[in-house]
Design a protein around this motif. Sequence first.
Motif, PDB file in Angstrom:
ATOM      1  N   ARG A  69      63.765 -41.882  47.184  1.00  0.00           N
ATOM      2  CA  ARG A  69      63.383 -43.250  47.562  1.00  0.00           C
ATOM      3  C   ARG A  69      63.924 -44.256  46.553  1.00  0.00           C
ATOM      4  NH1 ARG A  69      57.360 -44.375  47.055  1.00  0.00           N
ATOM      5  NH2 ARG A  69      58.046 -44.609  44.926  1.00  0.00           N
ATOM      6  N   GLU A  70      63.784 -43.955  45.272  1.00  0.00           N
ATOM      7  CA  GLU A  70      64.275 -44.860  44.225  1.00  0.00           C
ATOM      8  C   GLU A  70      65.787 -45.020  44.292  1.00  0.00           C
ATOM      9  OE1 GLU A  70      62.646 -42.945  40.774  1.00  0.00           O
ATOM     10  OE2 GLU A  70      60.619 -43.691  41.175  1.00  0.00           O
ATOM     11  N   ARG A  71      66.512 -43.919  44.532  1.00  0.00           N
ATOM     12  CA  ARG A  71      67.977 -43.999  44.659  1.00  0.00           C
ATOM     13  C   ARG A  71      68.365 -44.856  45.853  1.00  0.00           C
ATOM     14  NH1 ARG A  71      67.550 -38.566  43.621  1.00  0.00           N
ATOM     15  NH2 ARG A  71      67.941 -38.061  45.802  1.00  0.00           N
ATOM     16  N   ALA A  72      67.660 -44.658  46.966  1.00  0.00           N
ATOM     17  CA  ALA A  72      67.966 -45.428  48.174  1.00  0.00           C
ATOM     18  C   ALA A  72      67.691 -46.917  47.963  1.00  0.00           C
ATOM     19  CB  ALA A  72      67.153 -44.902  49.354  1.00  0.00           C
ATOM     20  N   GLU A  73      66.600 -47.232  47.290  1.00  0.00           N
ATOM     21  CA  GLU A  73      66.289 -48.642  47.010  1.00  0.00           C
ATOM     22  C   GLU A  73      67.375 -49.274  46.147  1.00  0.00           C
ATOM     23  OE1 GLU A  73      62.381 -48.122  45.345  1.00  0.00           O
ATOM     24  OE2 GLU A  73      61.402 -48.399  47.308  1.00  0.00           O
ATOM     25  N   GLN A  74      67.881 -48.530  45.160  1.00  0.00           N
ATOM     26  CA  GLN A  74      68.952 -49.049  44.316  1.00  0.00           C
ATOM     27  C   GLN A  74      70.240 -49.223  45.122  1.00  0.00           C
ATOM     28  OE1 GLN A  74      68.744 -50.230  41.104  1.00  0.00           O
ATOM     29  NE2 GLN A  74      70.790 -50.957  41.630  1.00  0.00           N
ATOM     30  N   LYS A  75      70.535 -48.278  46.001  1.00  0.00           N
ATOM     31  CA  LYS A  75      71.737 -48.392  46.833  1.00  0.00           C
ATOM     32  C   LYS A  75      71.644 -49.580  47.780  1.00  0.00           C
ATOM     33  CE  LYS A  75      73.144 -43.576  46.600  1.00  0.00           C
ATOM     34  NZ  LYS A  75      73.391 -42.318  47.319  1.00  0.00           N
ATOM     35  N   ILE A  76      70.439 -49.875  48.248  1.00  0.00           N
ATOM     36  CA  ILE A  76      70.253 -51.048  49.119  1.00  0.00           C
ATOM     37  C   ILE A  76      70.578 -52.319  48.335  1.00  0.00           C
ATOM     38  CG2 ILE A  76      68.488 -52.479  50.255  1.00  0.00           C
ATOM     39  CD1 ILE A  76      67.237 -49.836  51.269  1.00  0.00           C
ATOM     40  N   ASP A  85      72.496 -52.588  45.695  1.00  0.00           N
ATOM     41  CA  ASP A  85      73.935 -52.616  45.430  1.00  0.00           C
ATOM     42  C   ASP A  85      74.717 -53.039  46.669  1.00  0.00           C
ATOM     43  OD1 ASP A  85      73.345 -51.728  42.881  1.00  0.00           O
ATOM     44  OD2 ASP A  85      73.954 -49.633  43.270  1.00  0.00           O
ATOM     45  N   ALA A  86      74.361 -52.495  47.812  1.00  0.00           N
ATOM     46  CA  ALA A  86      75.063 -52.821  49.056  1.00  0.00           C
ATOM     47  C   ALA A  86      74.858 -54.288  49.436  1.00  0.00           C
ATOM     48  CB  ALA A  86      74.590 -51.910  50.181  1.00  0.00           C
ATOM     49  N   GLN A  87      73.656 -54.789  49.221  1.00  0.00           N
ATOM     50  CA  GLN A  87      73.393 -56.202  49.524  1.00  0.00           C
ATOM     51  C   GLN A  87      74.208 -57.120  48.622  1.00  0.00           C
ATOM     52  OE1 GLN A  87      69.105 -56.131  49.126  1.00  0.00           O
ATOM     53  NE2 GLN A  87      68.809 -56.080  51.356  1.00  0.00           N
ATOM     54  N   SER A  88      74.313 -56.763  47.350  1.00  0.00           N
ATOM     55  CA  SER A  88      75.071 -57.608  46.426  1.00  0.00           C
ATOM     56  C   SER A  88      76.563 -57.592  46.733  1.00  0.00           C
ATOM     57  CB  SER A  88      74.826 -57.180  44.975  1.00  0.00           C
ATOM     58  OG  SER A  88      75.422 -55.935  44.716  1.00  0.00           O
ATOM     59  N   LYS A  89      77.049 -56.503  47.341  1.00  0.00           N
ATOM     60  CA  LYS A  89      78.467 -56.378  47.695  1.00  0.00           C
ATOM     61  C   LYS A  89      78.744 -56.738  49.150  1.00  0.00           C
ATOM     62  CE  LYS A  89      79.102 -52.641  44.387  1.00  0.00           C
ATOM     63  NZ  LYS A  89      79.313 -51.199  44.211  1.00  0.00           N
ATOM     64  N   ASN A  90      77.694 -57.092  49.895  1.00  0.00           N
ATOM     65  CA  ASN A  90      77.816 -57.379  51.330  1.00  0.00           C
ATOM     66  C   ASN A  90      78.473 -56.224  52.088  1.00  0.00           C
ATOM     67  OD1 ASN A  90      76.581 -59.927  51.314  1.00  0.00           O
ATOM     68  ND2 ASN A  90      78.485 -60.873  50.586  1.00  0.00           N
ATOM     69  N   ASP A  91      78.123 -54.998  51.710  1.00  0.00           N
ATOM     70  CA  ASP A  91      78.665 -53.787  52.339  1.00  0.00           C
ATOM     71  C   ASP A  91      77.672 -53.313  53.407  1.00  0.00           C
ATOM     72  OD1 ASP A  91      79.599 -51.277  53.035  1.00  0.00           O
ATOM     73  OD2 ASP A  91      80.082 -50.699  50.956  1.00  0.00           O
ATOM     74  N   THR A  92      77.898 -53.710  54.655  1.00  0.00           N
ATOM     75  CA  THR A  92      76.939 -53.403  55.720  1.00  0.00           C
ATOM     76  C   THR A  92      76.849 -51.909  56.020  1.00  0.00           C
ATOM     77  OG1 THR A  92      78.608 -53.879  57.410  1.00  0.00           O
ATOM     78  CG2 THR A  92      77.111 -55.673  56.809  1.00  0.00           C
ATOM     79  N   ASP A  93      77.957 -51.190  55.931  1.00  0.00           N
ATOM     80  CA  ASP A  93      77.922 -49.750  56.196  1.00  0.00           C
ATOM     81  C   ASP A  93      77.088 -49.020  55.143  1.00  0.00           C
ATOM     82  OD1 ASP A  93      79.461 -49.993  58.478  1.00  0.00           O
ATOM     83  OD2 ASP A  93      81.352 -49.605  57.418  1.00  0.00           O
ATOM     84  N   LEU A 111      74.817 -50.354  53.323  1.00  0.00           N
ATOM     85  CA  LEU A 111      73.447 -50.818  53.490  1.00  0.00           C
ATOM     86  C   LEU A 111      72.733 -50.012  54.568  1.00  0.00           C
ATOM     87  CD1 LEU A 111      71.174 -52.808  52.829  1.00  0.00           C
ATOM     88  CD2 LEU A 111      72.184 -54.373  54.505  1.00  0.00           C
ATOM     89  N   LYS A 112      73.386 -49.785  55.695  1.00  0.00           N
ATOM     90  CA  LYS A 112      72.768 -49.004  56.779  1.00  0.00           C
ATOM     91  C   LYS A 112      72.489 -47.574  56.338  1.00  0.00           C
ATOM     92  CE  LYS A 112      74.756 -51.729  60.505  1.00  0.00           C
ATOM     93  NZ  LYS A 112      75.745 -51.784  61.577  1.00  0.00           N
ATOM     94  N   ARG A 113      73.430 -46.957  55.648  1.00  0.00           N
ATOM     95  CA  ARG A 113      73.224 -45.583  55.152  1.00  0.00           C
ATOM     96  C   ARG A 113      72.052 -45.533  54.172  1.00  0.00           C
ATOM     97  NH1 ARG A 113      78.851 -45.695  55.093  1.00  0.00           N
ATOM     98  NH2 ARG A 113      78.874 -46.116  52.847  1.00  0.00           N
ATOM     99  N   ALA A 114      71.975 -46.510  53.276  1.00  0.00           N
ATOM    100  CA  ALA A 114      70.896 -46.540  52.291  1.00  0.00           C
ATOM    101  C   ALA A 114      69.548 -46.784  52.958  1.00  0.00           C
ATOM    102  CB  ALA A 114      71.177 -47.615  51.243  1.00  0.00           C
ATOM    103  N   GLN A 115      69.523 -47.610  53.997  1.00  0.00           N
ATOM    104  CA  GLN A 115      68.270 -47.863  54.713  1.00  0.00           C
ATOM    105  C   GLN A 115      67.770 -46.596  55.408  1.00  0.00           C
ATOM    106  OE1 GLN A 115      69.656 -51.234  57.009  1.00  0.00           O
ATOM    107  NE2 GLN A 115      68.588 -52.683  55.659  1.00  0.00           N
ATOM    108  N   VAL A 116      68.679 -45.821  55.984  1.00  0.00           N
ATOM    109  CA  VAL A 116      68.292 -44.552  56.611  1.00  0.00           C
ATOM    110  C   VAL A 116      67.785 -43.580  55.550  1.00  0.00           C
ATOM    111  CG1 VAL A 116      69.169 -42.519  57.849  1.00  0.00           C
ATOM    112  CG2 VAL A 116      69.792 -44.811  58.624  1.00  0.00           C
ATOM    113  N   ALA A 117      68.466 -43.515  54.408  1.00  0.00           N
ATOM    114  CA  ALA A 117      68.017 -42.639  53.322  1.00  0.00           C
ATOM    115  C   ALA A 117      66.626 -43.053  52.844  1.00  0.00           C
ATOM    116  CB  ALA A 117      69.013 -42.679  52.161  1.00  0.00           C
ATOM    117  N   LEU A 118      66.371 -44.350  52.789  1.00  0.00           N
ATOM    118  CA  LEU A 118      65.052 -44.837  52.384  1.00  0.00           C
ATOM    119  C   LEU A 118      63.997 -44.438  53.411  1.00  0.00           C
ATOM    120  CD1 LEU A 118      63.244 -46.443  50.482  1.00  0.00           C
ATOM    121  CD2 LEU A 118      63.885 -48.513  51.754  1.00  0.00           C
TER     122      LEU A 118
END
Length: 142
Positions: A104-111, A113-121, A123-130
């Motif tokens: 959960r903590e890794r997924a939250e961090q990836k979210i 990171d993805a938001q700061s980079k505007n990386d939608t793909d 972000l979606k992967r990290a949201q599913v992992a969360l």
Amino acid sequence: MADNKSSVLTVSIVTPDGEVYSNDQVTMAVIETMMGDLGILANHVPVIASLRIGETRFKFNGNDMDTVAVNGGFAEFSNNTLTIVADSAERKGDIDVSRATHARERAEQKIKDAQSKNDTDALKRAQVALQRAVNRINVAQH
């Protein structure tokens, strides 16, 4: 007198890694479909449904219950047999809460990171992992 077998379900959950759950004494199953929760009793009409990430509950005579964290897939029910083909699944007693918490903590961090980079793909992967990590934690703690 009615045959006890006519009031029970046979349940099987399989993943690419093999069978995770099997029981032939379930009196009620509750699965989380894309359209909402679905309760299944013996002699329910046949159904096929896509599953979302969520907990699947099985009730037995009395108040005994089993819970399984199911992470997507589909369910098929007919002839009092429920088969769930899941992307992944874990029985309540098999879940390592510490590992799920770290996921959960890794997924939250990836979210973040993805938001700061505007990386939608990403972000979606990290949201599913969360969602998967939170589902595992919730199932383990109930």
